[in-house]
Write an enzyme that holds these catalytic residues in place. Structure first.
Site, PDB file in Angstrom:
ATOM      1  N   LYS A   5       0.832  -1.202   0.000  1.00 44.31           N
ATOM      2  CA  LYS A   5       0.000   0.000   0.000  1.00 44.31           C
ATOM      3  C   LYS A   5       0.871   1.259   0.000  1.00 44.31           C
ATOM      4  O   LYS A   5       0.684   2.179  -0.805  1.00 44.31           O
ATOM      5  CB  LYS A   5      -0.912   0.004   1.223  1.00 44.31           C
ATOM      6  CG  LYS A   5      -1.799   1.232   1.327  1.00 44.31           C
ATOM      7  CD  LYS A   5      -2.391   1.373   2.713  1.00 44.31           C
ATOM      8  CE  LYS A   5      -1.352   1.902   3.684  1.00 44.31           C
ATOM      9  NZ  LYS A   5      -1.924   2.213   5.011  1.00 44.31           N
ATOM     10  N   CYS A  52     -26.084   0.382  -3.811  1.00 44.84           N
ATOM     11  CA  CYS A  52     -25.151  -0.203  -2.838  1.00 44.84           C
ATOM     12  C   CYS A  52     -25.791  -1.398  -2.137  1.00 44.84           C
ATOM     13  O   CYS A  52     -26.811  -1.245  -1.450  1.00 44.84           O
ATOM     14  CB  CYS A  52     -24.742   0.842  -1.810  1.00 44.84           C
ATOM     15  SG  CYS A  52     -23.646   0.188  -0.505  1.00 44.84           S
ATOM     16  N   CYS A  76     -19.121   7.095   4.318  1.00 41.26           N
ATOM     17  CA  CYS A  76     -19.123   5.632   4.435  1.00 41.26           C
ATOM     18  C   CYS A  76     -18.136   5.198   5.522  1.00 41.26           C
ATOM     19  O   CYS A  76     -17.156   4.490   5.276  1.00 41.26           O
ATOM     20  CB  CYS A  76     -18.769   4.994   3.093  1.00 41.26           C
ATOM     21  SG  CYS A  76     -19.207   3.246   2.970  1.00 41.26           S
ATOM     22  N   CYS A 121     -25.992   9.521   1.738  1.00 42.93           N
ATOM     23  CA  CYS A 121     -25.324   8.998   0.552  1.00 42.93           C
ATOM     24  C   CYS A 121     -26.289   8.985  -0.631  1.00 42.93           C
ATOM     25  O   CYS A 121     -27.455   8.580  -0.496  1.00 42.93           O
ATOM     26  CB  CYS A 121     -24.804   7.588   0.823  1.00 42.93           C
ATOM     27  SG  CYS A 121     -23.932   6.843  -0.579  1.00 42.93           S
TER      28      CYS A 121
END
Length: 378
Positions: free
Chosen positions: A264, A355, A339, A349
């Site tokens: 990462k 979703c 989120c 949202c």
């Protein structure tokens, strides 16, 4: 003259001897019964215990007590005999997640761990075509609109802001330190630590190499794992001075060889410091949101991915490469503001209709536990 009856005297002596033997046996029997009724861990039995056990008395009691004590000793053995071992085992099972530590694994560790590390590095530099999820373009555009205000911590305090006022070489080193300190640390805390390092002139390899490790620890506290990261900073500074003439590595493999730097961080550093896009930077926010949206799954299944690295590989299967850089800050900010990990703001949202996880994670684990406990009450 007194006549003595020899027969009577002999009978009296015989009776006295018999009475003495009887009393002796009674004392022995009484002693055996008393000793068997007292708790003892000794395995040595009284000579008369065989006769007592034949009657189902003290012998069985002694065996039952001894068995219980042995079980108790076995349960406590890891703590009493070797406390260090017990504590280490507990830490391995219950410890907090550690920072990405891929450093020197090619030289240290078992062959199996070296193979797994090399495999994870091998799959970082290419993209395999896959089937994109349905409506992903519409979802991504909706998230962009929600993030247009750029009011998330990552927008003003992310790793890409570290050392933005410095010359290129020094800025690259600042970006490297910012990425290292960001693991398990909020952007606000990480940004403050980088600012303190700058105030004390510790954003160059030369300065970090000369500084005391205790001083570095004090300046970067309270970032996550600050003690270990201070050690990594010293090692990284020395490596940059010796191998890269004061600069930082410019390849993925070389970045992964640094202590405390995992996939990462390596991809993030390549993006920011060298403008080299070889993969997607996936942190916990990107990992969580991609699974909630149903964008990624484990190979050959519909199950969620279990780690950010697994998410990265799955996401690169279908996401166009022109989105690889933007997807990280976009989803990180979305995860910081809407989120969120616990009690996501699904009501705020705009893509809830698309979703699969919408309104399913609206309560914290503790509240769910309390609710389940109440439902079990009569």
């Amino acid at each position: 003259m007194i006549m003595v009856n020899r027969g009577a005297a002999s009978s009296t002596v015989h009776n006295a001897a018999s009475l003495y033997r009887i009393r002796t046996m009674n004392r022995q029997i009484h002693g055996a019964v008393s000793s068997s009724s007292k708790p003892t861990s000794s395995k040595t039995q009284h000579p008369l215990s065989d006769s007592n056990s034949a009657n189902g008395a003290s012998g069985s009691v002694t065996r039952v007590y001894t068995r219980k004590k042995r079980l108790k000793q076995e349960a406590l053995e890891p703590l009493e005999i070797n406390p260090g071992k017990g504590v280490n085992t507990h830490k391995q099972l219950c410890g907090l997640p550690d920072i990405e530590e891929f450093a020197y694994k090619r030289n240290i560790g078992s062959p199996s761990s070296r193979r797994s590390t090399e495999t994870s590095i091998t799959v970082t530099s290419f993209k395999t075509e896959g089937n994109p999820p349905e409506n992903w373009v519409e979802v991504l555009e909706g998230i962009r609109q929600m993030r247009s205000s750029e009011d998330a911590p990552v927008d003003s305090m992310g790793c890409d802001k570290a050392g933005s006022f410095l010359p290129p070489t020094e800025r690259r080193f600042a970006v490297l330190l910012g990425a290292l300190l960001s693991s398990q640390t909020k952007d606000q805390v990480n940004n403050a630590a980088i600012h303190r390092l700058h105030q004390n002139g510790l954003l160059t390899p030369e300065a970090v190499d000369k500084a005391d490790e205790s001083t570095i620890r004090e300046l970067i506290y309270p970032v996550g794992f600050y003690t270990r990261k201070a050690t990594y900073m010293k090692k990284i500074a020395r490596i940059c001075l010796v191998k890269y003439n004061g600069d930082i590595p410019s390849s993925l493999d070389d970045l992964l060889s640094l202590p405390g730097i995992g996939p990462k961080m390596a991809h993030l550093i390549l993006h920011i410091a060298w403008n080299d896009v070889q993969g997607i930077c996936v942190d916990t926010h990107v990992h969580r949101i991609c699974n909630r949206l149903g964008w990624v799954s484990r190979p050959g299944t519909k199950q969620k991915t279990t780690s950010p690295e697994e998410t990265r590989v799955a996401l690169q299967q279908w996401l166009p490469k022109e989105e690889w850089v933007a997807i990280n800050p976009l989803l990180v900010g979305f995860g910081q503001t809407i989120c969120t990990p616990l009690r996501p703001r699904c009501e705020a949202c705009s893509v809830t209709k698309l979703c699969p996880a919408a309104f399913k994670d609206t309560s914290s684990p503790s509240s769910k536990l309390k609710k389940s406990n109440r439902s079990k009450e009569p």
